[in-house]
Design a protein around this motif. Structure first.
Motif, PDB file in Angstrom:
ATOM      1  N   LEU A   1       0.824  -1.206   0.000  1.00 22.77           N
ATOM      2  CA  LEU A   1       0.000   0.000   0.000  1.00 22.77           C
ATOM      3  C   LEU A   1       0.863   1.263   0.000  1.00 22.77           C
ATOM      4  O   LEU A   1       0.570   2.215  -0.725  1.00 22.77           O
ATOM      5  CB  LEU A   1      -0.937  -0.004   1.205  1.00 22.77           C
ATOM      6  CG  LEU A   1      -1.904   1.170   1.324  1.00 22.77           C
ATOM      7  CD1 LEU A   1      -2.834   1.236   0.118  1.00 22.77           C
ATOM      8  CD2 LEU A   1      -2.704   1.064   2.605  1.00 22.77           C
ATOM      9  N   LEU A   2       1.933   1.269   0.783  1.00 26.97           N
ATOM     10  CA  LEU A   2       2.830   2.435   0.799  1.00 26.97           C
ATOM     11  C   LEU A   2       3.479   2.657  -0.562  1.00 26.97           C
ATOM     12  O   LEU A   2       3.566   3.794  -1.047  1.00 26.97           O
ATOM     13  CB  LEU A   2       3.910   2.249   1.863  1.00 26.97           C
ATOM     14  CG  LEU A   2       3.506   2.532   3.299  1.00 26.97           C
ATOM     15  CD1 LEU A   2       4.626   2.137   4.244  1.00 26.97           C
ATOM     16  CD2 LEU A   2       3.156   3.991   3.480  1.00 26.97           C
ATOM     17  N   VAL A   3       3.916   1.569  -1.191  1.00 26.67           N
ATOM     18  CA  VAL A   3       4.558   1.694  -2.508  1.00 26.67           C
ATOM     19  C   VAL A   3       3.552   2.154  -3.552  1.00 26.67           C
ATOM     20  O   VAL A   3       3.856   3.022  -4.385  1.00 26.67           O
ATOM     21  CB  VAL A   3       5.214   0.357  -2.913  1.00 26.67           C
ATOM     22  CG1 VAL A   3       5.671   0.374  -4.359  1.00 26.67           C
ATOM     23  CG2 VAL A   3       6.377   0.047  -2.004  1.00 26.67           C
ATOM     24  N   SER A   4       2.344   1.623  -3.511  1.00 26.42           N
ATOM     25  CA  SER A   4       1.342   2.013  -4.501  1.00 26.42           C
ATOM     26  C   SER A   4       0.928   3.475  -4.324  1.00 26.42           C
ATOM     27  O   SER A   4       0.680   4.178  -5.315  1.00 26.42           O
ATOM     28  CB  SER A   4       0.124   1.102  -4.426  1.00 26.42           C
ATOM     29  OG  SER A   4      -0.573   1.291  -3.223  1.00 26.42           O
ATOM     30  N   ARG A   5       0.869   3.949  -3.076  1.00 28.39           N
ATOM     31  CA  ARG A   5       0.546   5.359  -2.857  1.00 28.39           C
ATOM     32  C   ARG A   5       1.666   6.264  -3.359  1.00 28.39           C
ATOM     33  O   ARG A   5       1.407   7.335  -3.890  1.00 28.39           O
ATOM     34  CB  ARG A   5       0.274   5.607  -1.372  1.00 28.39           C
ATOM     35  CG  ARG A   5      -1.046   5.021  -0.912  1.00 28.39           C
ATOM     36  CD  ARG A   5      -1.219   5.138   0.582  1.00 28.39           C
ATOM     37  NE  ARG A   5      -0.976   6.471   1.101  1.00 28.39           N
ATOM     38  CZ  ARG A   5      -1.923   7.332   1.416  1.00 28.39           C
ATOM     39  NH1 ARG A   5      -3.179   6.976   1.297  1.00 28.39           N
ATOM     40  NH2 ARG A   5      -1.630   8.519   1.883  1.00 28.39           N
ATOM     41  N   THR A   6       2.912   5.817  -3.195  1.00 30.14           N
ATOM     42  CA  THR A   6       4.044   6.598  -3.696  1.00 30.14           C
ATOM     43  C   THR A   6       4.015   6.671  -5.226  1.00 30.14           C
ATOM     44  O   THR A   6       4.252   7.744  -5.798  1.00 30.14           O
ATOM     45  CB  THR A   6       5.372   5.963  -3.229  1.00 30.14           C
ATOM     46  OG1 THR A   6       5.358   5.850  -1.807  1.00 30.14           O
ATOM     47  CG2 THR A   6       6.554   6.778  -3.676  1.00 30.14           C
ATOM     48  N   ILE A   7       3.710   5.568  -5.861  1.00 34.58           N
ATOM     49  CA  ILE A   7       3.626   5.542  -7.329  1.00 34.58           C
ATOM     50  C   ILE A   7       2.469   6.421  -7.802  1.00 34.58           C
ATOM     51  O   ILE A   7       2.583   7.157  -8.792  1.00 34.58           O
ATOM     52  CB  ILE A   7       3.469   4.099  -7.822  1.00 34.58           C
ATOM     53  CG1 ILE A   7       4.766   3.335  -7.569  1.00 34.58           C
ATOM     54  CG2 ILE A   7       3.128   4.067  -9.309  1.00 34.58           C
ATOM     55  CD1 ILE A   7       4.650   1.851  -7.831  1.00 34.58           C
ATOM     56  N   ALA A   8       1.345   6.387  -7.105  1.00 38.86           N
ATOM     57  CA  ALA A   8       0.195   7.207  -7.484  1.00 38.86           C
ATOM     58  C   ALA A   8       0.505   8.688  -7.373  1.00 38.86           C
ATOM     59  O   ALA A   8       0.036   9.499  -8.189  1.00 38.86           O
ATOM     60  CB  ALA A   8      -1.012   6.845  -6.618  1.00 38.86           C
ATOM     61  N   LYS A   9       1.280   9.078  -6.365  1.00 41.71           N
ATOM     62  CA  LYS A   9       1.644  10.490  -6.215  1.00 41.71           C
ATOM     63  C   LYS A   9       2.560  10.940  -7.335  1.00 41.71           C
ATOM     64  O   LYS A   9       2.517  12.108  -7.753  1.00 41.71           O
ATOM     65  CB  LYS A   9       2.319  10.720  -4.871  1.00 41.71           C
ATOM     66  CG  LYS A   9       1.370  10.699  -3.711  1.00 41.71           C
ATOM     67  CD  LYS A   9       2.095  10.977  -2.411  1.00 41.71           C
ATOM     68  CE  LYS A   9       1.144  10.891  -1.233  1.00 41.71           C
ATOM     69  NZ  LYS A   9       1.830  11.111   0.056  1.00 41.71           N
ATOM     70  N   LYS A  10       3.415  10.061  -7.846  1.00 44.29           N
ATOM     71  CA  LYS A  10       4.331  10.424  -8.935  1.00 44.29           C
ATOM     72  C   LYS A  10       3.594  10.615 -10.256  1.00 44.29           C
ATOM     73  O   LYS A  10       4.068  11.352 -11.120  1.00 44.29           O
ATOM     74  CB  LYS A  10       5.416   9.355  -9.092  1.00 44.29           C
ATOM     75  CG  LYS A  10       6.426   9.391  -7.978  1.00 44.29           C
ATOM     76  CD  LYS A  10       7.519   8.375  -8.207  1.00 44.29           C
ATOM     77  CE  LYS A  10       8.516   8.425  -7.072  1.00 44.29           C
ATOM     78  NZ  LYS A  10       9.612   7.452  -7.274  1.00 44.29           N
TER      79      LYS A  10
END
Length: 64
Positions: A53-62
């Motif tokens: 979830l943390l990685v997917s949120r980081t990718i979504a912000k990019k």
């Protein structure tokens, strides 16, 4: 939300530590050892899912 995820990961690590103390290496699947192994497996799942979830949120912000 980020702090909530980190709190869940921290609590999962604490539960792993507490449950590891209840594990009897001579009788892994009997009594409290079996329950402790189930708790450890569930906590490991929580850690993996929260990391995803943390990685997917980081990718979504990019991508915004």
């Amino acid at each position: 939300m980020k702090y909530f995820i980190y709190t869940l990961i921290f609590l999962a690590v604490v539960f792993i530590g507490i449950s590891f103390q209840a594990v009897d290496l001579n009788n892994l699947l009997e009594g409290d050892s079996g329950n402790a192994l189930i708790v450890i497996a569930a906590c490991l799942c929580v850690i993996v899912l929260m990391s995803i979830l943390l990685v997917s949120r980081t990718i979504a912000k990019k991508h915004k």
